[in-house]
Design an enzyme around this catalytic site. Structure first.
Site, PDB file in Angstrom:
ATOM      1  N   ASN A   1      -2.340  19.039  -2.491  1.00  0.00           N
ATOM      2  CA  ASN A   1      -3.412  18.537  -1.179  1.00  0.00           C
ATOM      3  C   ASN A   1      -3.405  18.775   0.382  1.00  0.00           C
ATOM      4  O   ASN A   1      -3.652  19.034   0.897  1.00  0.00           O
ATOM      5  CB  ASN A   1      -2.935  16.722  -2.312  1.00  0.00           C
ATOM      6  CG  ASN A   1      -4.305  15.851  -0.946  1.00  0.00           C
ATOM      7  OD1 ASN A   1      -3.810  15.113  -0.197  1.00  0.00           O
ATOM      8  ND2 ASN A   1      -5.501  16.202  -1.722  1.00  0.00           N
TER       9      ASN A   1
ATOM     10  N   LYS B   1       5.249   3.303   8.753  1.00  0.00           N
ATOM     11  CA  LYS B   1       3.762   4.493   8.458  1.00  0.00           C
ATOM     12  C   LYS B   1       3.058   4.176   9.164  1.00  0.00           C
ATOM     13  O   LYS B   1       1.851   3.995   9.986  1.00  0.00           O
ATOM     14  CB  LYS B   1       4.034   5.516   7.673  1.00  0.00           C
ATOM     15  CG  LYS B   1       2.684   6.436   7.537  1.00  0.00           C
ATOM     16  CD  LYS B   1       2.507   7.183   6.271  1.00  0.00           C
ATOM     17  CE  LYS B   1       4.069   7.663   5.594  1.00  0.00           C
ATOM     18  NZ  LYS B   1       3.646   8.835   4.166  1.00  0.00           N
TER      19      LYS B   1
ATOM     20  N   SER C   1      -6.401   5.841   3.806  1.00  0.00           N
ATOM     21  CA  SER C   1      -7.143   4.867   2.895  1.00  0.00           C
ATOM     22  C   SER C   1      -7.090   3.625   2.144  1.00  0.00           C
ATOM     23  O   SER C   1      -8.582   2.652   2.000  1.00  0.00           O
ATOM     24  CB  SER C   1      -5.538   4.357   1.593  1.00  0.00           C
ATOM     25  OG  SER C   1      -5.757   6.192   1.163  1.00  0.00           O
TER      26      SER C   1
ATOM     27  N   LYS D   1       0.634  -1.639  -0.046  1.00  0.00           N
ATOM     28  CA  LYS D   1      -0.179  -0.244   0.012  1.00  0.00           C
ATOM     29  C   LYS D   1       0.898   1.243   0.248  1.00  0.00           C
ATOM     30  O   LYS D   1       2.036   1.491   0.652  1.00  0.00           O
ATOM     31  CB  LYS D   1      -0.810  -0.395   1.638  1.00  0.00           C
ATOM     32  CG  LYS D   1      -2.022   1.255   1.564  1.00  0.00           C
ATOM     33  CD  LYS D   1      -2.888   1.168   0.134  1.00  0.00           C
ATOM     34  CE  LYS D   1      -3.246   1.573   0.080  1.00  0.00           C
ATOM     35  NZ  LYS D   1      -3.263   2.439  -1.076  1.00  0.00           N
TER      36      LYS D   1
ATOM     37  N   GLY E   1      -2.417   8.144  -4.850  1.00  0.00           N
ATOM     38  CA  GLY E   1      -2.057   9.649  -4.901  1.00  0.00           C
ATOM     39  C   GLY E   1      -0.844   9.760  -4.293  1.00  0.00           C
ATOM     40  O   GLY E   1      -0.757   9.280  -3.480  1.00  0.00           O
ATOM     41  N   ASP E   2      -0.267  10.663  -4.489  1.00  0.00           N
ATOM     42  CA  ASP E   2       1.420  11.837  -4.361  1.00  0.00           C
ATOM     43  C   ASP E   2       1.334  12.575  -4.932  1.00  0.00           C
ATOM     44  O   ASP E   2       0.122  13.374  -5.344  1.00  0.00           O
ATOM     45  CB  ASP E   2       2.125  10.262  -3.876  1.00  0.00           C
ATOM     46  CG  ASP E   2       2.995  11.073  -2.597  1.00  0.00           C
ATOM     47  OD1 ASP E   2       3.173  10.973  -1.794  1.00  0.00           O
ATOM     48  OD2 ASP E   2       4.528  11.482  -3.553  1.00  0.00           O
TER      49      ASP E   2
ATOM     50  N   LYS F   1       5.609   1.506  -3.289  1.00  0.00           N
ATOM     51  CA  LYS F   1       5.166   2.922  -3.498  1.00  0.00           C
ATOM     52  C   LYS F   1       5.997   3.230  -5.008  1.00  0.00           C
ATOM     53  O   LYS F   1       5.945   1.998  -5.233  1.00  0.00           O
ATOM     54  CB  LYS F   1       6.410   4.171  -3.168  1.00  0.00           C
ATOM     55  CG  LYS F   1       5.840   5.494  -3.178  1.00  0.00           C
ATOM     56  CD  LYS F   1       5.506   6.073  -1.726  1.00  0.00           C
ATOM     57  CE  LYS F   1       4.602   7.994  -2.597  1.00  0.00           C
ATOM     58  NZ  LYS F   1       3.983   7.930  -0.839  1.00  0.00           N
TER      59      LYS F   1
ATOM     60  N   GLN G   1       7.118   3.868   3.728  1.00  0.00           N
ATOM     61  CA  GLN G   1       5.186   3.553   3.775  1.00  0.00           C
ATOM     62  C   GLN G   1       5.538   2.215   5.045  1.00  0.00           C
ATOM     63  O   GLN G   1       4.600   2.076   5.849  1.00  0.00           O
ATOM     64  CB  GLN G   1       5.260   3.928   2.324  1.00  0.00           C
ATOM     65  CG  GLN G   1       3.737   3.573   2.614  1.00  0.00           C
ATOM     66  CD  GLN G   1       2.868   4.899   2.144  1.00  0.00           C
ATOM     67  OE1 GLN G   1       3.506   5.604   1.321  1.00  0.00           O
ATOM     68  NE2 GLN G   1       2.174   5.135   3.267  1.00  0.00           N
TER      69      GLN G   1
ATOM     70  N   THR H   1      -4.975  13.718   5.127  1.00  0.00           N
ATOM     71  CA  THR H   1      -3.241  13.888   4.975  1.00  0.00           C
ATOM     72  C   THR H   1      -3.274  15.478   5.574  1.00  0.00           C
ATOM     73  O   THR H   1      -2.549  15.113   6.889  1.00  0.00           O
ATOM     74  CB  THR H   1      -2.677  13.612   3.603  1.00  0.00           C
ATOM     75  OG1 THR H   1      -3.027  12.769   3.190  1.00  0.00           O
ATOM     76  CG2 THR H   1      -0.936  14.132   4.410  1.00  0.00           C
TER      77      THR H   1
HETATM   78  P1  NDP Z   1       0.926  17.823  -4.417  1.00  0.00           P
HETATM   79  O1  NDP Z   1       1.195  17.458  -5.739  1.00  0.00           O
HETATM   80  O2  NDP Z   1      -0.708  18.231  -4.530  1.00  0.00           O
HETATM   81  O3  NDP Z   1       0.868  19.371  -4.182  1.00  0.00           O
HETATM   82  C1  NDP Z   1       2.772  19.022  -3.849  1.00  0.00           C
HETATM   83  C2  NDP Z   1       3.219  20.823  -3.513  1.00  0.00           C
HETATM   84  O4  NDP Z   1       3.999  20.467  -3.097  1.00  0.00           O
HETATM   85  C3  NDP Z   1       3.142  21.965  -4.675  1.00  0.00           C
HETATM   86  O5  NDP Z   1       2.624  22.255  -4.150  1.00  0.00           O
HETATM   87  C4  NDP Z   1       4.239  21.477  -5.304  1.00  0.00           C
HETATM   88  O6  NDP Z   1       4.731  22.962  -5.952  1.00  0.00           O
HETATM   89  C5  NDP Z   1       5.137  21.803  -4.035  1.00  0.00           C
HETATM   90  N1  NDP Z   1       6.069  21.129  -4.441  1.00  0.00           N
HETATM   91  C6  NDP Z   1       6.285  19.850  -5.463  1.00  0.00           C
HETATM   92  N2  NDP Z   1       7.409  19.096  -5.451  1.00  0.00           N
HETATM   93  C7  NDP Z   1       8.495  20.353  -4.911  1.00  0.00           C
HETATM   94  C8  NDP Z   1       9.811  20.754  -5.661  1.00  0.00           C
HETATM   95  N3  NDP Z   1      10.660  19.902  -5.651  1.00  0.00           N
HETATM   96  N4  NDP Z   1      10.322  22.241  -4.525  1.00  0.00           N
HETATM   97  C9  NDP Z   1       9.162  23.023  -4.187  1.00  0.00           C
HETATM   98  N5  NDP Z   1       7.828  22.628  -4.191  1.00  0.00           N
HETATM   99  C10 NDP Z   1       7.223  21.507  -4.635  1.00  0.00           C
HETATM  100  O7  NDP Z   1       1.519  16.747  -3.644  1.00  0.00           O
HETATM  101  P2  NDP Z   1       0.602  16.095  -2.015  1.00  0.00           P
HETATM  102  O8  NDP Z   1       0.376  17.988  -1.504  1.00  0.00           O
HETATM  103  O9  NDP Z   1      -0.111  15.161  -1.603  1.00  0.00           O
HETATM  104  O10 NDP Z   1       2.142  15.731  -1.790  1.00  0.00           O
HETATM  105  C11 NDP Z   1       3.026  16.850  -0.684  1.00  0.00           C
HETATM  106  C12 NDP Z   1       3.911  15.868   0.375  1.00  0.00           C
HETATM  107  O11 NDP Z   1       2.916  15.319   1.202  1.00  0.00           O
HETATM  108  C13 NDP Z   1       4.548  15.359  -0.547  1.00  0.00           C
HETATM  109  O12 NDP Z   1       6.251  15.007   0.474  1.00  0.00           O
HETATM  110  C14 NDP Z   1       3.971  13.491  -0.071  1.00  0.00           C
HETATM  111  O13 NDP Z   1       5.175  12.683  -0.549  1.00  0.00           O
HETATM  112  C15 NDP Z   1       3.620  14.236   0.768  1.00  0.00           C
HETATM  113  N6  NDP Z   1       2.283  12.772   1.528  1.00  0.00           N
HETATM  114  C16 NDP Z   1       1.059  12.894   0.904  1.00  0.00           C
HETATM  115  C17 NDP Z   1       0.058  12.567   0.805  1.00  0.00           C
HETATM  116  C18 NDP Z   1      -1.102  12.087  -0.019  1.00  0.00           C
HETATM  117  O14 NDP Z   1      -2.246  12.043   0.758  1.00  0.00           O
HETATM  118  N7  NDP Z   1      -1.144  12.919  -1.403  1.00  0.00           N
HETATM  119  C19 NDP Z   1       0.087  11.642   2.084  1.00  0.00           C
HETATM  120  C20 NDP Z   1       1.204  11.619   3.185  1.00  0.00           C
HETATM  121  C21 NDP Z   1       2.417  12.241   2.721  1.00  0.00           C
HETATM  122  P3  NDP Z   1       4.310  22.798  -7.541  1.00  0.00           P
HETATM  123  O15 NDP Z   1       2.952  22.731  -7.761  1.00  0.00           O
HETATM  124  O16 NDP Z   1       4.845  24.442  -8.065  1.00  0.00           O
HETATM  125  O17 NDP Z   1       4.680  21.902  -7.531  1.00  0.00           O
HETATM  126  O1  2IT Z   2       2.924   8.858   1.812  1.00  0.00           O
HETATM  127  C1  2IT Z   2       1.380   8.815   1.335  1.00  0.00           C
HETATM  128  O2  2IT Z   2       1.466   8.272   3.192  1.00  0.00           O
HETATM  129  C2  2IT Z   2       0.499   8.858   0.478  1.00  0.00           C
HETATM  130  N1  2IT Z   2       0.632   9.725  -0.181  1.00  0.00           N
HETATM  131  C3  2IT Z   2      -0.714   7.843   0.500  1.00  0.00           C
HETATM  132  C4  2IT Z   2      -0.399   6.498   0.324  1.00  0.00           C
HETATM  133  C5  2IT Z   2      -1.326   6.265   0.503  1.00  0.00           C
HETATM  134  O3  2IT Z   2      -1.832   4.809   0.228  1.00  0.00           O
HETATM  135  O4  2IT Z   2      -2.851   6.719   0.425  1.00  0.00           O
END
Ligand code: NDP
Ligand code: 2IT
Length: 438
Positions: free
Chosen positions: A234, A107, A370, A83, A158-159, A119, A104, A203
């Protein structure tokens, strides 16, 4: 063992970083439980069960052939089906996917739910691509990956760069190839086709729930606090939403082009319209809001705050940023993103007495919800928003409790890093011992 990991996985620096951080916490566990060393459980944990790397060809809107690389690292399935999310970002390579997959495992274990760790993703860059291009890419990606997935095998979500739109295109292609409406093979689905309430928000909301517990543990609350949240995707968006509901004020957020400061507090409707609905850039926020300014150089961590929530990407908060945060009076740093704080910055923060919440605990609410989505799919049920949010809140409270209890047990009171790593490790390690040498 760390030397061995470096030798076996050359050049994968993010993976090395993630492994090192976990290994550094495990000394007291191995001392107390020599069976983990005898059975080589740590060495086995550092080696993925399976790694899939594949070609993803697709045609762009001008009929030119484009080529990307796809990955899925199925790291550990001792606790349940693999997952973890899929990331689409040009920086993706094996070292990033492996760091995320490794994190992961712990976590998911820490969440207390029956899910293994994985992943995946691609170096595909969705920025500037049309809907049709994104769809064709997702279909090509899934044309290879589908054979490795299944509700009892491997369940992506997603991520970065992968949200409801991309999950829809991938689920559609999966359904088409397999001729099965197997909802439980993906999470993060739309509400009308098997998705769970609160998964989109989970998240960010979970991050806020966790920090609320961290503040409560030192007899404080969010009320009146100044908060800085990096990112505007997100995780950041829904962290901001819940932090506001808890009575704090978020005064800055960012994207990869820079950051905005808004002393009146981030206007979430405006932010969502620009960043989520239209996939625009953050400077537009400052153009449209009198109280806000856009800064394209420097760092968002220069903005004074009580609580800092890095919610963008790995290694976005370094030692220099940590020193600045401490100087400006920051008391809590909690990782909404995966590994956003560099190892040196973590040491600096902890030495200064800043409460530090590591990602594998703080952002566990996403994957936990999830698992709730998988539960609903398995029972062909769908729960209300309020009920699901209540379940998420309870899970985050118990993750917080598990971290502090374990940190105490192993002689490191209030150390969330030690608590999260050891609590995550012992649950998965015990399952691996029970399942034999596999
Ligand atoms: P999104 O794609 O929705 O948003 C990512 C954000 O981070 C955007 O604002 C993006 O800016 C910025 N960003 C991404 N890469 C870079 C970079 N290299 N330098 C500067 N800014 C950057 O992703 P999420 O919100 O889903 O994910 C954000 C973090 O949270 C990640 O580390 C992810 O692994 C983690 N995460 C996500 C989960 C989920 O359920 N979605 C669960 C747990 C952890 P821009 O739009 O300009 O690219
Ligand atoms: O980093 C994370 O925990 C995620 N991107 C979500 C993973 C998931 O399976 O919901």
């Amino acid at each position: 063992m760390f030397d061995e990991v470096i030798a076996r996985n050359p050049g994968e620096i993010e993976f090395h970083q993630a492994v090192r951080e976990v290994l550094e916490s495990l000394g007291p566990v191995v001392a107390k439980h020599p069976e983990y060393a005898d059975s080589e459980v740590i060495r086995r944990l550092c080696e993925p069960e399976r790694q899939i790397i594949f070609r993803v060809p697709w045609t762009d809107d001008r009929a030119r052939v484009q080529l990307n690389r796809g990955f899925r690292v199925e790291f550990n399935s001792a606790l349940g089906p693999y997952k973890g999310g899929l990331r689409f970002h040009p920086s993706v390579y094996l070292g990033i996917v492996k760091f995320l997959g490794f994190e992961q495992i712990f976590k998911n274990s820490l969440s207390g739910l029956p899910i293994g760790g994985a992943k995946g993703g691609s170096d595909f860059d969705p920025k500037g691509r049309s809907e049709a291009e994104v769809m064709r890419f997702c279909q090509s990606f899934m044309t290879e990956l589908y054979r490795h997935l299944g509700e009892y095998t491997d369940v992506p979500a997603g991520d970065i760069g992968v949200g409801g739109r991309e999950i829809g295109y991938m689920f559609g292609q999966y359904k088409r190839i397999t001729n099965r409406y197997e909802s439980g093979t993906f999470t993060g689905k739309g509400l009308s086709w098997g998705g769970s309430q609160v998964r989109t928000e989970a998240t960010g909301y979970g991050t806020a729930f966790f920090v609320k517990e961290m503040l409560k543990a030192s007899a404080e609350s969010f009320d009146g606090k100044r908060v800085v949240v990096s990112g505007s995707g997100n995780v950041a968006t829904y962290a901001i939403e819940k932090v506001h509901q808890f009575g704090a004020r978020v005064v800055a957020c960012s994207d990869s082009s820079g950051y905005v400061v808004d002393e009146a507090g981030i206007d979430l409707d405006l932010l969502k319209e620009i960043k989520i609905e239209r996939r625009g850039r953050i400077d537009e926020y400052a153009d449209r809001r009198a109280s806000a300014s856009f800064i394209s150089d420097g760092s968002i961590w220069d903005v004074p705050c009580d609580v800092a929530l890095p919610c963008a990407t790995q290694n976005e908060l370094d030692d220099e940023n940590a020193i600045r945060l401490i100087k400006n009076g920051c008391r809590v740093v909690a990782e909404g993103a995966n590994m956003p704080t560099t190892p040196r910055a973590i040491h600096t923060l902890r030495d200064a007495g800043v409460r530090f919440g590591p990602g594998k605990a703080v952002n566990a609410g996403g994957v936990a919800t999830s698992a709730l989505e998988m539960q609903q799919n398995a029972s062909r049920d769908s729960w209300t928003f309020d009920y699901t949010e209540e379940r998420l809140s309870e899970i985050m409270t118990s993750v917080h409790h598990r971290c502090l209890e374990t940190a105490d047990e192993y002689g490191a009171p209030n150390d969330y890093v030690v608590g999260a790593n050891i609590a995550g490790f012992t649950r998965v390690a015990d399952a691996m011992l029970a399942l034999g040498v596999i």
